[in-house]
Scaffold this active site. Structure first.
Site, PDB file in Angstrom:
ATOM      1  N   GLU A   1     -36.374 -64.483  66.500  1.00 51.46           N
ATOM      2  CA  GLU A   1     -36.100 -64.968  67.865  1.00 51.46           C
ATOM      3  C   GLU A   1     -37.338 -65.669  68.420  1.00 51.46           C
ATOM      4  O   GLU A   1     -37.236 -66.551  69.264  1.00 51.46           O
ATOM      5  CB  GLU A   1     -35.677 -63.794  68.772  1.00 51.46           C
ATOM      6  CG  GLU A   1     -34.880 -64.243  69.988  1.00 51.46           C
ATOM      7  CD  GLU A   1     -34.192 -63.097  70.725  1.00 51.46           C
ATOM      8  OE1 GLU A   1     -32.967 -62.955  70.603  1.00 51.46           O
ATOM      9  OE2 GLU A   1     -34.884 -62.349  71.442  1.00 51.46           O
TER      10      GLU A   1
ATOM     11  N   HIS B   1     -32.699 -50.321  44.339  1.00 46.39           N
ATOM     12  CA  HIS B   1     -31.409 -50.162  43.670  1.00 46.39           C
ATOM     13  C   HIS B   1     -30.359 -51.101  44.275  1.00 46.39           C
ATOM     14  O   HIS B   1     -29.164 -50.925  44.052  1.00 46.39           O
ATOM     15  CB  HIS B   1     -30.945 -48.711  43.764  1.00 46.39           C
ATOM     16  CG  HIS B   1     -31.904 -47.785  43.082  1.00 46.39           C
ATOM     17  ND1 HIS B   1     -31.833 -47.506  41.743  1.00 46.39           N
ATOM     18  CD2 HIS B   1     -33.010 -47.147  43.548  1.00 46.39           C
ATOM     19  CE1 HIS B   1     -32.830 -46.696  41.408  1.00 46.39           C
ATOM     20  NE2 HIS B   1     -33.557 -46.467  42.486  1.00 46.39           N
TER      21      HIS B   1
ATOM     22  N   LYS C   1     -23.630 -67.641  74.165  1.00 47.17           N
ATOM     23  CA  LYS C   1     -23.258 -66.829  75.335  1.00 47.17           C
ATOM     24  C   LYS C   1     -22.393 -67.650  76.289  1.00 47.17           C
ATOM     25  O   LYS C   1     -21.372 -67.176  76.788  1.00 47.17           O
ATOM     26  CB  LYS C   1     -24.518 -66.403  76.106  1.00 47.17           C
ATOM     27  CG  LYS C   1     -25.363 -65.348  75.447  1.00 47.17           C
ATOM     28  CD  LYS C   1     -26.457 -64.912  76.424  1.00 47.17           C
ATOM     29  CE  LYS C   1     -27.600 -64.213  75.735  1.00 47.17           C
ATOM     30  NZ  LYS C   1     -28.742 -63.932  76.595  1.00 47.17           N
TER      31      LYS C   1
END
Ligand code: F6P
Length: 551
Positions: free
Chosen positions: A356, A387, A515
């Site tokens: 950000e 793994h 937004k």
């Protein structure tokens, strides 16, 4: 702050030429050629070891990077930040999270002509008084029972910081209190959380810098409705709902008394706010004294940043080596791999912190940059990652510089586990660097009795090219103090990289468009009718959804 296009500096051009030489480097050869390499390329600090020696760098690389940092004004930038200047120019704000931890030494915390140390102290005292009451059962719910559960409602920096830190420090935590974090607007998050708690003994901390964030407000309203459904009365809200915000007006509008509001300031960026009242869940979990140790750890790094010369400066070296990989060796991503289960959310936290902040393509002059800026940051704790995705680190086609982190002493009591954990840490950094040659593979296969035909077929798949760079960070033990230091190191790394990339690291306009569009689309979903012009795909998606939900 200086405003320099880094690519127009001599240091940058020299680094580009130098990168061509680097194509032929083999890390293991660099070690053979210099038996002092480990000593020269690692930093010991406060019982820590930060080992940069397994990176694809030489003395010359670091010399040129230092020149680049100098010409881009890293020192001036640090002074501007610590001097409370409005370095977040697109939002006309200071970037002053360092003031939140400036409680030791003589350094003032002046911004806008005001020393804010008193303001910071006052909020800390308010947090202390409240958290002490909750921890000691003095804070009672509406039916007179002590608090058992703390639910933090926030998102982004108002979630990830307290979530990551309360998780990391849970071994130091209050034995009885349980903590929950609700961030997603997906109703499943709040629903599943509310199923676990009792209204009579739960406090909700609504954490939002702006107090307008859609997700947080939706979750906070749902929590309040639920609280009333469970038998809480409007006059009980004061015992059960707290706010952490910079926006007193919105907090009042929501119905939370300012008495129950813990203030912070616009000079605290969301992703740097865990040091502020946003850290309230942390203080409730570990108590005031340990919260102060957490701040102290960060303060130590602030002092280190201010005073240590470039080559001994941990955040500066982290930043410089990161830039070397991104801009000169072509790395697109970097991994943070804590060999410390308590740090399971640390990579996610710095995914926000880094991406950000430095996910920007416009420089400080408003011009599109022609160079790479912030990398993609990812990671998971080791040994789990081994793994899962380590295959790509060992034998994939991409350069992924990795940070390996671990405590020298474990927090958990099982010493044998810790030795296994660290054996894996050391082995992985070694394997990534040394690799395994075809000759070694052939020898191994011969020794295992494989046929000549099998050896010929299998050998290429078993070769490890090696030469994969890692930085190893060993801290004494995961404590509030060391965690504070670790976070501050990464914060400053991000800041210094933004200085060199000549971008504004402290705004986040890139999250706004989504937004806005969500706010436009929401009424269409509520009404069940498309009213706006969208592109073909978005129209198709909405139409499909509106029809399908009726079936
Ligand atoms: O998504 C952008 C952002 O502004 C983050 O930077 C911030 O941490 C988050 O939203 C939450 O914002 P607020 O604390 O204002 O609710």
């Amino acid at each position: 702050m200086k405003n320099v296009n880094p690519t127009e500096t001599q240091a940058w051009r020299a680094l580009e030429r130098h990168a061509k030489e680097a194509e032929g480097w083999r890390l293991k050869e660099l070690f053979k050629a210099d038996d002092q390499r480990f000593r020269k390329f690692s930093i010991e600090w406060e019982g820590w070891l930060v080992d940069f020696s397994k990176n694809l760098v030489t003395e010359r690389t670091l010399g040129l990077l230092e020149e680049l940092f100098e010409v881009c004004g890293w020192r001036e930038a640090i002074d501007a930040q610590f001097g409370g200047e409005l370095i977040n120019r697109t939002e006309k704000r200071a970037v002053f999270h360092t003031a939140l931890r400036n409680h030791w030494g003589e350094r003032p915390s002046v911004t806008g002509g005001r020393d804010v140390r008193g303001d910071v102290r006052a909020v800390l005292e308010k947090m202390r008084s409240f958290s002490d009451k909750v921890r000691s059962d003095d804070w009672k719910g509406y039916s007179g029972k002590a608090i058992t559960d703390v639910v933090n409602i926030g998102i982004g920096g108002s979630d990830l910081g307290p979530l990551m830190v309360t998780e990391a420090l849970k071994a130091y935590g209050h034995p009885r209190l349980r903590f929950h974090f609700v961030s997603n607007v997906d109703g499943a998050h709040i629903w599943e959380t509310l199923k676990k708690v009792d209204a009579e003994t739960t406090i909700f901390i609504v954490a939002s810098k702006t107090f307008t964030t859609q997700e947080t407000m939706a979750n906070a309203h749902t929590a309040r409705r639920w609280f009333f459904d469970q038998g809480g009365k409007p006059e009980d809200v004061a015992r059960h709902f707290m706010a952490v915000s910079t926006n007193g007006e919105k907090v009042r509008e929501f119905g939370i008394d300012v008495e129950n509001m813990f203030e912070f300031w616009d000079w605290v960026g969301g992703r740097f706010s865990v040091w502020s009242a946003i850290g309230l869940p942390v203080m409730i979990r570990v108590g005031y004294e340990r919260f102060m140790e957490f701040l102290y750890g960060a303060w130590l790094v602030d002092e280190h940043l201010l005073k240590a010369p470039f080559r001994q400066n941990i955040p500066a070296m982290m930043a410089a080596i990161g830039i070397w990989y991104v801009n000169f060796l072509g790395a697109e991503t970097e991994a943070i791999l804590p060999y410390d289960q308590y740090l399971s959310r640390f990579p996610a936290y710095f995914q926000q912190g880094n991406m950000e902040s430095n996910g920007k393509s416009v420089d400080r002059n408003g011009k599109l940059v022609k160079y790479k800026t912030g990398p993609i940051v990812w990671g998971e704790p080791g040994t789990n990652g081994q793994h899962a995705f380590f295959q790509i680190l060992h034998q994939g086609t991409r350069l992924v510089p990795c940070d390996f982190l671990a405590g020298i002493k474990p927090v958990a009591p099982y010493k044998d586990h810790h030795e296994k954990l660290l054996a894996n840490f050391f082995a992985q950094t070694e394997a990534l660097m040394i690799g395994k040659s075809r000759e070694e593979v052939v020898e191994e296969l011969k020794a295992s009795g494989a046929s000549a035909e099998d050896i010929e077929f299998l050998a290429p798949f078993k070769v490890f090219e090696g030469n994969k760079p890692t930085t190893s960070i060993l801290y004494p033990q995961l404590t509030p103090q060391t965690l504070g230091s670790l976070i501050a190191m990464y914060e400053h790394k991000i800041f210094l990289q933004g200085v060199v990339w000549n971008i504004y690291s402290y705004d986040q306009w890139g999250v706004e468009l989504g937004k806005q569009l969500a706010n436009r689309i929401l009424p269409e979903l509520e009404e069940g009718k498309i009213r706006l012009q969208h592109d073909g795909s978005t129209t198709g998606l909405i139409e499909f959804y509106l029809k399908a939900r009726e079936k």
